[in-house]
Write a protein that holds these residues in place. Sequence first.
Motif, PDB file in Angstrom:
ATOM      1  N   SER A 115       0.985  -3.345   1.740  1.00  0.00           N
ATOM      2  CA  SER A 115       1.316  -2.124   1.563  1.00  0.00           C
ATOM      3  C   SER A 115       0.188  -1.571   0.346  1.00  0.00           C
ATOM      4  CB  SER A 115       2.321  -1.839   0.531  1.00  0.00           C
ATOM      5  OG  SER A 115       2.492  -2.461  -0.906  1.00  0.00           O
ATOM      6  N   VAL A 118      -2.526  -0.822  10.168  1.00  0.00           N
ATOM      7  CA  VAL A 118      -1.326  -2.030   9.747  1.00  0.00           C
ATOM      8  C   VAL A 118      -0.285  -1.615  10.357  1.00  0.00           C
ATOM      9  CG1 VAL A 118       0.175  -0.994   7.580  1.00  0.00           C
ATOM     10  CG2 VAL A 118      -2.252  -1.472   6.805  1.00  0.00           C
ATOM     11  N   GLU A 119      -0.097  -0.218  11.492  1.00  0.00           N
ATOM     12  CA  GLU A 119       0.926   0.143  12.400  1.00  0.00           C
ATOM     13  C   GLU A 119       1.011  -1.141  13.543  1.00  0.00           C
ATOM     14  OE1 GLU A 119       2.218   3.883  15.155  1.00  0.00           O
ATOM     15  OE2 GLU A 119      -0.032   4.335  13.646  1.00  0.00           O
TER      16      GLU A 119
END
Length: 95
Positions: free
Chosen positions: A8, A17-18
Motif C-alpha cells: 500500500s 499494483v493492480e
Amino acid sequence: MTPAFPLSAVVGQAALVEALLACAVDPLVGGVLVRGERGTAKSTAVRALAPLLPPVDVVPGDPYSLGVDDPDAPVGARTARPVRLVELPVGATAD
C-alpha cells in the motif's frame, strides 16, 4: 531478514499494483511482466506482494513443493509454508 515494504506504500505505480493483485487473485491470468526504468519500485512492489499471499500446502521433504491437489504428490503429512519469492537474473532462460 529485512521487513517487507508494504504494498500500500508503493505510489505512482497503480497499474503495476493492480496487475499484481489481479494475478494473485486469479492465477489463470498467467503472470505479470514487469518492466520500467530504474528506481520505479518494480522489485519493491513484487517483494511487497509476497507476504500478502496465502501459505502454500506442501509435502515435507518434497523438493518440488507439489500441492495437495496434485495427483502425483507423494502420500504423507502435508504442511503449509510461506510463498517463496524467486528472483531471476535478466539473462535467465528456461534451460
